[in-house]
Scaffold this active site. Structure first.
Site, PDB file in Angstrom:
ATOM      1  CB  CYS A 112      64.484   0.169 -22.632  1.00 19.56           C
ATOM      2  SG  CYS A 112      65.199   0.260 -21.006  1.00 19.56           S
ATOM      3  CG  HIS A 256      60.654  -0.923 -21.935  1.00 17.63           C
ATOM      4  ND1 HIS A 256      61.269  -2.119 -21.616  1.00 17.63           N
ATOM      5  CD2 HIS A 256      61.258   0.017 -21.180  1.00 17.63           C
ATOM      6  CE1 HIS A 256      62.202  -1.895 -20.710  1.00 17.63           C
ATOM      7  NE2 HIS A 256      62.215  -0.598 -20.415  1.00 17.63           N
ATOM      8  CG  ASN A 286      63.441  -2.020 -17.156  1.00 16.36           C
ATOM      9  OD1 ASN A 286      63.745  -2.551 -18.216  1.00 16.36           O
ATOM     10  ND2 ASN A 286      63.566  -0.726 -16.931  1.00 16.36           N
TER      11      ASN A 286
HETATM   12  N1  ACO Z   1      61.619   1.112  -1.649  1.00 19.70           N
HETATM   13  C1  ACO Z   1      61.110   2.045  -0.848  1.00 19.70           C
HETATM   14  N2  ACO Z   1      61.236   3.372  -1.119  1.00 19.70           N
HETATM   15  C2  ACO Z   1      61.894   3.724  -2.224  1.00 19.70           C
HETATM   16  C3  ACO Z   1      62.465   2.787  -3.089  1.00 19.70           C
HETATM   17  C4  ACO Z   1      62.310   1.428  -2.778  1.00 19.70           C
HETATM   18  N3  ACO Z   1      62.791   0.436  -3.545  1.00 19.70           N
HETATM   19  N4  ACO Z   1      63.063   3.438  -4.108  1.00 19.70           N
HETATM   20  C5  ACO Z   1      62.887   4.751  -3.908  1.00 19.70           C
HETATM   21  N5  ACO Z   1      62.194   4.926  -2.758  1.00 19.70           N
HETATM   22  C6  ACO Z   1      61.767   6.177  -2.128  1.00 19.70           C
HETATM   23  C7  ACO Z   1      62.623   7.346  -2.551  1.00 19.70           C
HETATM   24  O1  ACO Z   1      63.787   7.416  -1.770  1.00 19.70           O
HETATM   25  C8  ACO Z   1      61.686   8.493  -2.303  1.00 19.70           C
HETATM   26  O2  ACO Z   1      61.716   8.775  -0.931  1.00 19.70           O
HETATM   27  P1  ACO Z   1      61.669  10.307  -0.401  1.00 19.70           P
HETATM   28  O3  ACO Z   1      60.356  10.860  -0.898  1.00 19.70           O
HETATM   29  O4  ACO Z   1      61.747  10.150   1.077  1.00 19.70           O
HETATM   30  O5  ACO Z   1      62.854  10.981  -1.020  1.00 19.70           O
HETATM   31  C9  ACO Z   1      60.305   7.942  -2.638  1.00 19.70           C
HETATM   32  O6  ACO Z   1      60.457   6.513  -2.610  1.00 19.70           O
HETATM   33  C10 ACO Z   1      59.785   8.352  -3.999  1.00 19.70           C
HETATM   34  O7  ACO Z   1      60.825   8.198  -4.970  1.00 19.70           O
HETATM   35  P2  ACO Z   1      60.572   8.518  -6.491  1.00 19.70           P
HETATM   36  O8  ACO Z   1      61.851   8.262  -7.259  1.00 19.70           O
HETATM   37  O9  ACO Z   1      59.937   9.857  -6.649  1.00 19.70           O
HETATM   38  O10 ACO Z   1      59.508   7.376  -6.845  1.00 19.70           O
HETATM   39  P3  ACO Z   1      58.688   7.175  -8.158  1.00 19.70           P
HETATM   40  O11 ACO Z   1      57.258   7.171  -7.847  1.00 19.70           O
HETATM   41  O12 ACO Z   1      59.144   8.067  -9.279  1.00 19.70           O
HETATM   42  O13 ACO Z   1      59.076   5.686  -8.568  1.00 19.70           O
HETATM   43  C11 ACO Z   1      60.538   4.548 -10.117  1.00 19.70           C
HETATM   44  C12 ACO Z   1      60.427   5.362  -8.825  1.00 19.70           C
HETATM   45  C13 ACO Z   1      59.826   3.249  -9.901  1.00 19.70           C
HETATM   46  C14 ACO Z   1      62.014   4.306 -10.428  1.00 19.70           C
HETATM   47  C15 ACO Z   1      59.878   5.320 -11.281  1.00 19.70           C
HETATM   48  O14 ACO Z   1      60.322   6.653 -11.266  1.00 19.70           O
HETATM   49  C16 ACO Z   1      60.173   4.724 -12.640  1.00 19.70           C
HETATM   50  O15 ACO Z   1      59.753   3.628 -12.970  1.00 19.70           O
HETATM   51  N6  ACO Z   1      60.864   5.471 -13.528  1.00 19.70           N
HETATM   52  C17 ACO Z   1      61.107   5.073 -14.914  1.00 19.70           C
HETATM   53  C18 ACO Z   1      62.083   3.964 -15.068  1.00 19.70           C
HETATM   54  C19 ACO Z   1      62.297   3.716 -16.539  1.00 19.70           C
HETATM   55  O16 ACO Z   1      61.359   3.637 -17.325  1.00 19.70           O
HETATM   56  N7  ACO Z   1      63.545   3.665 -16.988  1.00 19.70           N
HETATM   57  C20 ACO Z   1      63.796   3.576 -18.405  1.00 19.70           C
HETATM   58  C21 ACO Z   1      64.117   2.266 -18.862  1.00 19.70           C
HETATM   59  S1  ACO Z   1      65.459   1.512 -17.973  1.00 19.70           S
HETATM   60  C22 ACO Z   1      66.782   1.321 -19.073  1.00 19.70           C
HETATM   61  O17 ACO Z   1      66.906   1.956 -20.089  1.00 19.70           O
HETATM   62  C23 ACO Z   1      67.893   0.346 -18.646  1.00 19.70           C
END
Ligand code: ACO
Length: 329
Positions: A112, A256, A286
């Site tokens: 990214c 980003h 993203n």
């Molecule tokens: N729909 C419904 N529920 C979901 C989904 C979905 N699409 N995805 C995950 N969940 C559930 C999980 O299973 C989890 O359930 P559980 O509590 O029963 O285990 C719950 O939601 C919470 O999951 P978390 O991973 O803790 O959710 P979080 O609030 O952290 O959000 C997310 C997830 C959106 C991925 C976030 O962590 C994020 O944006 N992270 C950063 C991403 C990023 O910046 N990446 C870098 C750039 S990408 C690149 O370089 C290509």
């Protein structure tokens, strides 16, 4: 000498995937996706559409705005983790498609943060007096490395390309328009937080690892989330420090577009008000290396960027890699 952005461009595929589409594919909901990420829809390529096609169109748009012909380019840099091929580079394919007959061309792999790495390299070459005009592109077709059975990643990613033309400007005014500073970092020890385990020379593709669905992006989203906010703020402050600018002087933060909550966290910590934060995550999701230049082009074409504005761009991604660049418009 200054390195000035003369033109911006972007290209996003026609095909739209909405949150409602994902509700039919995996166990998720529009409500979860919007509240956790800010994403409503994203663009994805159709069959036959490639990364270099998106780069070509974004590059053409940027060249047109800059009023510079492809033959006048000295260098093409493409930030991407989804190249058309491992060999040759996507930049070489873009060089051919644009008929940029006098240009060097190479890819930068920094996820990214790839576009900001490309921008920093372009600035270095220009300030050294080695080149005059560089086309810097950030472009991804993440849909081809996304596991559409994994709800924790598939709802996040989209495809697209953004580009800028950077040109040398002879001037004694160090505070004039142009790329003023950049700060780049990496932490390879955390590679497994965001990676594709197979397909490289360490773990070539086999029927077994394809079956295990290891050819797709795997991400520990929550851990990345916490690291991203801290690292992006640190990079932003260091890029500003290099030129003695404070966050109050920033006209636009162009972050980003990975997650609305990460962006809000960064803006809050930097004390940059919402009205100065450019957002388009709800339309594109993203798009990794493409997200900053697509946002920059949108803001530019809407006439939101005024001469003299300080524009701060920040990104964080796989590698881990991160960075920030300050531009004076
Ligand atoms: N729909 C419904 N529920 C979901 C989904 C979905 N699409 N995805 C995950 N969940 C559930 C999980 O299973 C989890 O359930 P559980 O509590 O029963 O285990 C719950 O939601 C919470 O999951 P978390 O991973 O803790 O959710 P979080 O609030 O952290 O959000 C997310 C997830 C959106 C991925 C976030 O962590 C994020 O944006 N992270 C950063 C991403 C990023 O910046 N990446 C870098 C750039 S990408 C690149 O370089 C290509």
């Amino acid at each position: 000498m200054n390195a000035v952005i003369r033109g911006t461009g972007a290209c996003t595929p026609e095909k739209v995937l909405t949150n409602a589409d994902f509700e039919k594919m995996v166990d998720t909901s529009d409500d979860w996706i919007v509240s956790r990420t800010g994403i409503k829809e994203r663009r994805v390529v159709s069959s036959g559409e490639s990364n270099s096609d998106l780069c070509f169109k974004a590059g053409q748009n940027a060249l047109e705005m800059a009023n510079i012909s492809a033959e006048d380019l000295d260098m093409i840099i493409v930030g991407t983790v989804t190249p058309d091929y491992y060999l040759p580079s996507t930049a070489a394919l873009v060089q051919d498609k644009l008929k940029a007959l006098n240009s060097a061309a190479f890819d930068v792999v920094a996820a990214c943060a790839g576009f900001l790495h490309g921008l920093s390299i372009a600035r270095g070459f220009i300030l050294n007096g080695n080149v005059k005009r560089v086309l810097v592109i950030g472009s991804e077709v993440l849909s081809r490395i996304t596991d559409y059975t994994d709800r924790s990643t598939c709802v996040l990613f989209g495809d697209g390309a953004g580009a800028v033309v950077v040109e040398a400007e002879e001037t004694g005014d160090q505070n004039g328009s142009g790329l003023l500073s950049s700060y780049l970092r990496a932490d390879g020890s955390k590679k497994e937080l965001l990676w594709i385990p197979i397909g490289g020379s360490t773990n070539p593709i086999t029927p077994h690892n394809v079956e295990a669905r290891e050819r797709y992006i795997m991400m520990s989203g929550n851990e990345i989330y916490k690291l991203a906010v801290r690292a992006m703020c640190d990079a932003a402050l260091r890029a500003l420090d290099q030129v003695g600018i404070n966050t109050e002087q920033i006209s636009w933060l162009i972050p980003h577009q990975a997650n609305i909550r990460i962006i809000e966290g960064v803006a809050r910590r930097l004390k940059i008000p919402d009205r100065k934060v450019y957002l388009n995550i709800e339309k594109y999701g993203n798009t990794s290396a493409a997200s900053v230049p697509i946002a920059l082009d949108e803001a530019n074409r809407k006439g939101m960027l005024k001469k003299g504005d300080y524009i701060l761009m920040v990104a964080f991604g796989g590698g881990l890699t991160w960075g920030a660049s300050l531009v004076r418009w």
